[in-house]
Design a protein around this motif. Structure first.
Motif, PDB file in Angstrom:
ATOM      1  N   THR A  10       6.801  -6.437 100.765  1.00  0.00           N
ATOM      2  CA  THR A  10       6.379  -5.652  99.598  1.00  0.00           C
ATOM      3  C   THR A  10       5.858  -4.287 100.027  1.00  0.00           C
ATOM      4  O   THR A  10       6.210  -3.269  99.436  1.00  0.00           O
ATOM      5  CB  THR A  10       5.294  -6.411  98.802  1.00  0.00           C
ATOM      6  OG1 THR A  10       5.833  -7.665  98.377  1.00  0.00           O
ATOM      7  CG2 THR A  10       4.834  -5.610  97.597  1.00  0.00           C
ATOM      8  N   HIS A  11       5.035  -4.252 101.071  1.00  0.00           N
ATOM      9  CA  HIS A  11       4.503  -2.978 101.554  1.00  0.00           C
ATOM     10  C   HIS A  11       5.616  -2.091 102.115  1.00  0.00           C
ATOM     11  O   HIS A  11       5.596  -0.867 101.935  1.00  0.00           O
ATOM     12  CB  HIS A  11       3.427  -3.196 102.605  1.00  0.00           C
ATOM     13  CG  HIS A  11       2.153  -3.723 102.030  1.00  0.00           C
ATOM     14  ND1 HIS A  11       1.250  -4.425 102.789  1.00  0.00           N
ATOM     15  CD2 HIS A  11       1.632  -3.664 100.786  1.00  0.00           C
ATOM     16  CE1 HIS A  11       0.216  -4.772 102.027  1.00  0.00           C
ATOM     17  NE2 HIS A  11       0.440  -4.320 100.813  1.00  0.00           N
ATOM     18  N   SER A  12       6.583  -2.679 102.793  1.00  0.00           N
ATOM     19  CA  SER A  12       7.678  -1.870 103.334  1.00  0.00           C
ATOM     20  C   SER A  12       8.492  -1.251 102.204  1.00  0.00           C
ATOM     21  O   SER A  12       8.908  -0.085 102.294  1.00  0.00           O
ATOM     22  CB  SER A  12       8.567  -2.686 104.276  1.00  0.00           C
ATOM     23  OG  SER A  12       9.223  -3.709 103.587  1.00  0.00           O
ATOM     24  N   MET A  13       8.700  -1.991 101.132  1.00  0.00           N
ATOM     25  CA  MET A  13       9.450  -1.450  99.997  1.00  0.00           C
ATOM     26  C   MET A  13       8.645  -0.353  99.288  1.00  0.00           C
ATOM     27  O   MET A  13       9.210   0.669  98.870  1.00  0.00           O
ATOM     28  CB  MET A  13       9.824  -2.570  99.040  1.00  0.00           C
ATOM     29  CG  MET A  13      10.776  -3.560  99.688  1.00  0.00           C
ATOM     30  SD  MET A  13      11.014  -5.001  98.681  1.00  0.00           S
ATOM     31  CE  MET A  13      12.712  -4.741  98.240  1.00  0.00           C
ATOM     32  N   LYS A  14       7.341  -0.533  99.182  1.00  0.00           N
ATOM     33  CA  LYS A  14       6.490   0.515  98.607  1.00  0.00           C
ATOM     34  C   LYS A  14       6.517   1.761  99.488  1.00  0.00           C
ATOM     35  O   LYS A  14       6.548   2.884  98.989  1.00  0.00           O
ATOM     36  CB  LYS A  14       5.054   0.017  98.443  1.00  0.00           C
ATOM     37  CG  LYS A  14       4.875  -0.955  97.310  1.00  0.00           C
ATOM     38  CD  LYS A  14       3.426  -1.393  97.192  1.00  0.00           C
ATOM     39  CE  LYS A  14       3.250  -2.360  96.056  1.00  0.00           C
ATOM     40  NZ  LYS A  14       1.861  -2.807  95.909  1.00  0.00           N
ATOM     41  N   GLY A  15       6.498   1.554 100.797  1.00  0.00           N
ATOM     42  CA  GLY A  15       6.561   2.680 101.724  1.00  0.00           C
ATOM     43  C   GLY A  15       7.854   3.454 101.571  1.00  0.00           C
ATOM     44  O   GLY A  15       7.856   4.690 101.553  1.00  0.00           O
ATOM     45  N   GLU A  16       8.971   2.744 101.457  1.00  0.00           N
ATOM     46  CA  GLU A  16      10.262   3.404 101.284  1.00  0.00           C
ATOM     47  C   GLU A  16      10.294   4.197  99.977  1.00  0.00           C
ATOM     48  O   GLU A  16      10.745   5.353  99.951  1.00  0.00           O
ATOM     49  CB  GLU A  16      11.393   2.385 101.301  1.00  0.00           C
ATOM     50  CG  GLU A  16      12.760   3.030 101.138  1.00  0.00           C
ATOM     51  CD  GLU A  16      13.882   2.014 101.086  1.00  0.00           C
ATOM     52  OE1 GLU A  16      14.948   2.310 101.638  1.00  0.00           O
ATOM     53  OE2 GLU A  16      13.690   0.941 100.486  1.00  0.00           O
ATOM     54  N   ALA A  17       9.788   3.615  98.906  1.00  0.00           N
ATOM     55  CA  ALA A  17       9.768   4.308  97.612  1.00  0.00           C
ATOM     56  C   ALA A  17       8.897   5.558  97.689  1.00  0.00           C
ATOM     57  O   ALA A  17       9.267   6.616  97.165  1.00  0.00           O
ATOM     58  CB  ALA A  17       9.265   3.365  96.521  1.00  0.00           C
TER      59      ALA A  17
END
Length: 85
Positions: A10-17
């Motif tokens: 979840t954090h990696s996807m937030k980081g990418e966004a």
């Protein structure tokens, strides 16, 4: 290579966004071997000055993450924010 590892997907996807929102050139990659305590996804910085871009982006992050440099000797931890939940 400069990359940011996260403790959760979840954090990696937030980081990418967040990187895309800020116009930071990144690519989602599998977390390189030798990085313990990370989820399986990381962000690689692809701009003209990846280390500075990675450091600037890391400074703006609010989720637990770790900034690394990877060379032929293996991953080197550059900065760390938080611990695995």
């Amino acid at each position: 290579m400069i990359f940011l590892s996260f403790y959760t997907t979840t954090h990696s996807m937030k980081g990418e966004a967040e990187a895309k929102k800020r116009g930071v050139a990144v690519t989602m990659i599998p977390t390189p071997r030798g990085v313990a305590g990370s989820c399986s996804l990381s962000l690689r910085f692809d701009g003209p000055d990846p280390e500075q871009e990675g450091r600037d982006f890391f400074a703006a992050m609010t989720v637990p993450c770790t900034l690394f440099r990877l060379d032929e000797e293996g991953p080197e931890r550059l900065a760390d924010r938080g611990e695995h939940p």
